[in-house]
Write a protein that holds these residues in place. Structure first.
Motif, PDB file in Angstrom:
ATOM      1  N   LYS A   7      96.052 -49.244  -7.935  1.00 56.71           N
ATOM      2  CA  LYS A   7      97.388 -48.452  -7.785  1.00 56.71           C
ATOM      3  C   LYS A   7      97.180 -47.476  -6.726  1.00 56.71           C
ATOM      4  O   LYS A   7      96.329 -46.419  -6.818  1.00 56.71           O
ATOM      5  N   ASN A   8      97.536 -47.746  -5.405  1.00 61.76           N
ATOM      6  CA  ASN A   8      97.783 -46.742  -4.251  1.00 61.76           C
ATOM      7  C   ASN A   8      96.545 -46.252  -4.115  1.00 61.76           C
ATOM      8  O   ASN A   8      96.540 -44.995  -3.943  1.00 61.76           O
ATOM      9  N   ILE A   9      95.490 -47.193  -4.006  1.00 64.06           N
ATOM     10  CA  ILE A   9      94.209 -46.755  -3.807  1.00 64.06           C
ATOM     11  C   ILE A   9      93.848 -46.471  -2.170  1.00 64.06           C
ATOM     12  O   ILE A   9      94.206 -47.063  -1.225  1.00 64.06           O
ATOM     13  N   THR A  10      93.395 -45.168  -2.003  1.00 60.61           N
ATOM     14  CA  THR A  10      93.198 -44.576  -0.563  1.00 60.61           C
ATOM     15  C   THR A  10      91.610 -44.334  -0.476  1.00 60.61           C
ATOM     16  O   THR A  10      91.012 -43.773  -1.365  1.00 60.61           O
ATOM     17  N   LYS A  11      91.089 -44.298   0.914  1.00 61.56           N
ATOM     18  CA  LYS A  11      89.900 -43.816   1.104  1.00 61.56           C
ATOM     19  C   LYS A  11      89.701 -43.124   2.557  1.00 61.56           C
ATOM     20  O   LYS A  11      90.239 -43.550   3.347  1.00 61.56           O
ATOM     21  N   GLY A  21      96.455 -46.857   0.958  1.00 65.21           N
ATOM     22  CA  GLY A  21      97.323 -47.365  -0.316  1.00 65.21           C
ATOM     23  C   GLY A  21      97.372 -48.841  -0.682  1.00 65.21           C
ATOM     24  O   GLY A  21      98.355 -49.261  -0.441  1.00 65.21           O
ATOM     25  N   ILE A  22      96.175 -49.056  -1.286  1.00 61.60           N
ATOM     26  CA  ILE A  22      96.145 -50.713  -1.845  1.00 61.60           C
ATOM     27  C   ILE A  22      96.759 -50.574  -3.103  1.00 61.60           C
ATOM     28  O   ILE A  22      96.324 -50.051  -4.109  1.00 61.60           O
ATOM     29  N   LEU A  45      86.330 -51.084   0.041  1.00 57.25           N
ATOM     30  CA  LEU A  45      87.267 -51.314  -0.964  1.00 57.25           C
ATOM     31  C   LEU A  45      86.408 -51.828  -2.398  1.00 57.25           C
ATOM     32  O   LEU A  45      86.672 -51.400  -3.190  1.00 57.25           O
ATOM     33  N   LEU A  46      85.544 -52.828  -2.066  1.00 56.61           N
ATOM     34  CA  LEU A  46      84.643 -53.446  -3.008  1.00 56.61           C
ATOM     35  C   LEU A  46      83.772 -52.439  -3.616  1.00 56.61           C
ATOM     36  O   LEU A  46      83.430 -52.286  -4.863  1.00 56.61           O
ATOM     37  N   ARG A  47      83.145 -51.586  -2.798  1.00 54.94           N
ATOM     38  CA  ARG A  47      82.273 -50.688  -3.172  1.00 54.94           C
ATOM     39  C   ARG A  47      82.902 -49.765  -4.069  1.00 54.94           C
ATOM     40  O   ARG A  47      82.500 -48.849  -4.990  1.00 54.94           O
ATOM     41  N   MET A  48      84.371 -49.356  -3.586  1.00 49.13           N
ATOM     42  CA  MET A  48      85.047 -48.251  -4.498  1.00 49.13           C
ATOM     43  C   MET A  48      85.159 -48.746  -5.862  1.00 49.13           C
ATOM     44  O   MET A  48      85.166 -48.227  -6.870  1.00 49.13           O
ATOM     45  N   ILE A  49      85.505 -50.164  -6.008  1.00 45.98           N
ATOM     46  CA  ILE A  49      85.692 -50.977  -7.333  1.00 45.98           C
ATOM     47  C   ILE A  49      84.334 -50.679  -8.229  1.00 45.98           C
ATOM     48  O   ILE A  49      84.406 -50.535  -9.495  1.00 45.98           O
ATOM     49  N   GLY A  51      82.224 -48.373  -7.857  1.00 44.29           N
ATOM     50  CA  GLY A  51      82.014 -46.965  -8.278  1.00 44.29           C
ATOM     51  C   GLY A  51      80.855 -46.455  -7.311  1.00 44.29           C
ATOM     52  O   GLY A  51      80.486 -45.367  -7.405  1.00 44.29           O
ATOM     53  N   LEU A  52      80.668 -47.161  -6.139  1.00 48.22           N
ATOM     54  CA  LEU A  52      79.471 -47.190  -5.216  1.00 48.22           C
ATOM     55  C   LEU A  52      79.935 -45.859  -4.187  1.00 48.22           C
ATOM     56  O   LEU A  52      79.299 -45.245  -3.502  1.00 48.22           O
ATOM     57  N   GLU A  53      81.357 -45.677  -3.798  1.00 49.31           N
ATOM     58  CA  GLU A  53      82.008 -44.920  -3.085  1.00 49.31           C
ATOM     59  C   GLU A  53      83.062 -44.144  -3.876  1.00 49.31           C
ATOM     60  O   GLU A  53      83.776 -44.840  -4.799  1.00 49.31           O
ATOM     61  N   GLU A  54      83.335 -42.986  -3.754  1.00 51.45           N
ATOM     62  CA  GLU A  54      84.238 -42.037  -4.329  1.00 51.45           C
ATOM     63  C   GLU A  54      85.856 -42.607  -3.812  1.00 51.45           C
ATOM     64  O   GLU A  54      85.816 -43.081  -2.690  1.00 51.45           O
ATOM     65  N   THR A  55      86.537 -42.615  -4.821  1.00 53.25           N
ATOM     66  CA  THR A  55      88.015 -42.934  -4.227  1.00 53.25           C
ATOM     67  C   THR A  55      88.603 -41.769  -3.992  1.00 53.25           C
ATOM     68  O   THR A  55      88.604 -40.800  -4.984  1.00 53.25           O
ATOM     69  N   THR A  56      89.392 -41.788  -3.098  1.00 54.29           N
ATOM     70  CA  THR A  56      90.278 -40.501  -2.359  1.00 54.29           C
ATOM     71  C   THR A  56      91.436 -40.502  -3.033  1.00 54.29           C
ATOM     72  O   THR A  56      91.485 -39.083  -3.605  1.00 54.29           O
ATOM     73  N   GLY A  57      92.180 -41.272  -3.224  1.00 51.46           N
ATOM     74  CA  GLY A  57      93.606 -41.144  -3.971  1.00 51.46           C
ATOM     75  C   GLY A  57      93.782 -42.566  -4.812  1.00 51.46           C
ATOM     76  O   GLY A  57      93.333 -43.659  -4.363  1.00 51.46           O
ATOM     77  N   GLY A  58      94.625 -42.494  -5.841  1.00 51.65           N
ATOM     78  CA  GLY A  58      95.210 -43.716  -6.354  1.00 51.65           C
ATOM     79  C   GLY A  58      94.188 -43.725  -7.655  1.00 51.65           C
ATOM     80  O   GLY A  58      93.164 -42.754  -7.880  1.00 51.65           O
ATOM     81  N   GLU A  59      94.712 -44.980  -8.434  1.00 45.48           N
ATOM     82  CA  GLU A  59      93.796 -45.217  -9.595  1.00 45.48           C
ATOM     83  C   GLU A  59      93.473 -46.631  -9.916  1.00 45.48           C
ATOM     84  O   GLU A  59      93.997 -47.609  -9.292  1.00 45.48           O
ATOM     85  N   MET A  60      92.377 -46.798 -10.674  1.00 39.24           N
ATOM     86  CA  MET A  60      91.726 -48.245 -10.588  1.00 39.24           C
ATOM     87  C   MET A  60      91.569 -48.541 -12.184  1.00 39.24           C
ATOM     88  O   MET A  60      90.851 -47.556 -12.834  1.00 39.24           O
TER      89      MET A  60
END
Ligand SMILES: Nc1ncnc2c1ncn2[C@@H]1O[C@H](COP(=O)(O)OP(=O)(O)O)[C@@H](O)[C@H]1O
Ligand SMILES: [Mg+2]
Length: 353
Positions: A7-11, A21-22, A45-49, A51-60
């Protein structure tokens, strides 16, 4: 097993925003492929899913759990990378079971999980070998086996076949498809290769510059692209684009002797500049001298590709069944029907329907 929801994922890396904003829903058991050119943000985006990269904004969400800030180990995911990262001093069996051993899983349980993964991946004959005695494809199967034994809810793959030669890549692609059919888990697969995307995916997500260009099944994207980028990216060779101008309810094409094409779409005002798009498969060479010049002919046996140059210096590729008799430098004519033509605004590159 679980689906994944973004939901509205940003990095952002410092001031550099790479994901914009994905919003995306991946259903339980779905094979979802992120595809796009190098640098468009697929791995991020995959590494954010993962958990290897922090998510800047949004929810997962994975299943109904909000995992936006969860540790990688708590997410129920397993990831397979382009480099296999196997332990060289361990056998295949030890490599596959190592993660479970670290988690103090009982020996008998490790043994049965490794045996099951080995059966699925046809590794039974190699269990006591070390990685150096395996081919690239076998090593990648061990890496996938290591992911399977952990029994994840979601599998994540980042260009897992890129280090393999062309022939093995095709073989492993079929293996991965079979794996998905057999275990039915949710899989997210990153590649820059549109053929991999087309052949593996239930759902393709086309990314460009950290944004989604279009989401759909392979054939939806192929038959019904929303914009020029997707139209050009999906399909091989890519769709042809020729410049045109809207005039009196038709589209005039300077490259084709100012032919007027009537299209069954809601045309913008006269004078609007557009692109028409036609796939190489939908164009035929016709007899008679035209003013298109044959630049290159590629003979692939079953099909040939004829690369033409127009008097306006635009390019057209024609796919022709069987052998082609066109010679370099000769002149050619083409034809195609209006129902095969898609139209894009020249400025925005968005589809005109
Ligand atoms: N650690 C990082 N620091 C700064 N920029 C990064 C970092 N990792 C990736 N990027 C940038 O983010 C963008 C997306 O990268 P990536 O997700 O690796 O693309 P892809 O996997 O689609 O090739 C690129 O412009 C890349 O340079
Ligand atoms: Mg990448």
């Amino acid at each position: 097993m679980s689906g994944v929801q973004l939901k509205n994922i940003t990095k952002k890396y410092d001031d550099l925003q790479v994901i914009h904003g994905i919003d995306l829903e991946i259903k339980e058991g779905e094979f979802c492929v992120f595809v796009g050119p190098s640098g468009c943000g697929k791995s991020t985006l995959l590494r954010m899913i993962a958990g290897l990269e922090e998510t800047t904004g949004g929810e997962m969400f994975i299943g109904d759990r909000n995992v936006t800030t969860a540790d990688p180990a708590e997410r129920g995911i397993s990831m397979v990378f382009q480099t296999y990262a196997l332990y060289p001093h361990m056998t295949v069996e030890e490599n596959m079971g190592f993660g479970l051993k670290m988690n103090k899983v009982p020996k008998a349980e490790i043994k049965s999980k490794v045996a099951e993964a080995s059966r699925i991946l046809k590794l039974d004959d190699y269990l006591s070998r070390k990685p150096k005695a395996l081919s690239g494809g076998q090593r990648q199967r061990v890496a996938i086996g290591r992911a399977i034994v952990r029994g994840p809810e979601v599998f994540l793959f980042d260009e897992p076949l890129s280090n393999l030669d062309a022939e093995l890549r095709v073989e492993m692609r079929v293996e991965i498809s079979r794996l998905h059919n057999e275990i039915g888990a949710t899989m997210i697969y990153v590649t820059h290769d549109q053929v991999e995307a087309m052949t593996l995916a239930d759902k393709i997500v086309v990314l460009r510059d950290g944004r989604i260009e279009q989401v759909g099944s392979p054939l939806e994207l192929y038959n019904n692209p929303d914009n020029k980028f997707v139209a050009g990216f999906i399909g091989s060779p890519g769709m042809n684009f020729l410049k045109g101008v809207v005039e009196n309810g038709s589209v005039r094409i300077p490259a084709l002797q100012d032919s007027m094409i009537a299209l069954d779409v809601k045309l913008p005002a006269s004078g609007t500049k557009v692109y028409i798009g036609v796939r190489p498969q939908d164009i035929e060479l016709t007899s008679g001298e035209g003013d298109l010049r044959v630049d290159v002919t590629e003979e692939l046996g079953g099909v040939s590709y004829i690369y033409l140059k127009t008097p306006t210096d635009e390019r057209i590729v024609v796919e022709s069944r069987g052998e082609s008799s066109t010679a370099y430098g000769s002149n050619a004519n083409i034809s195609f029907t209006a129902d095969k033509v898609v139209l894009f605004d020249l400025e925005s590159e968005q589809r005109i329907r």
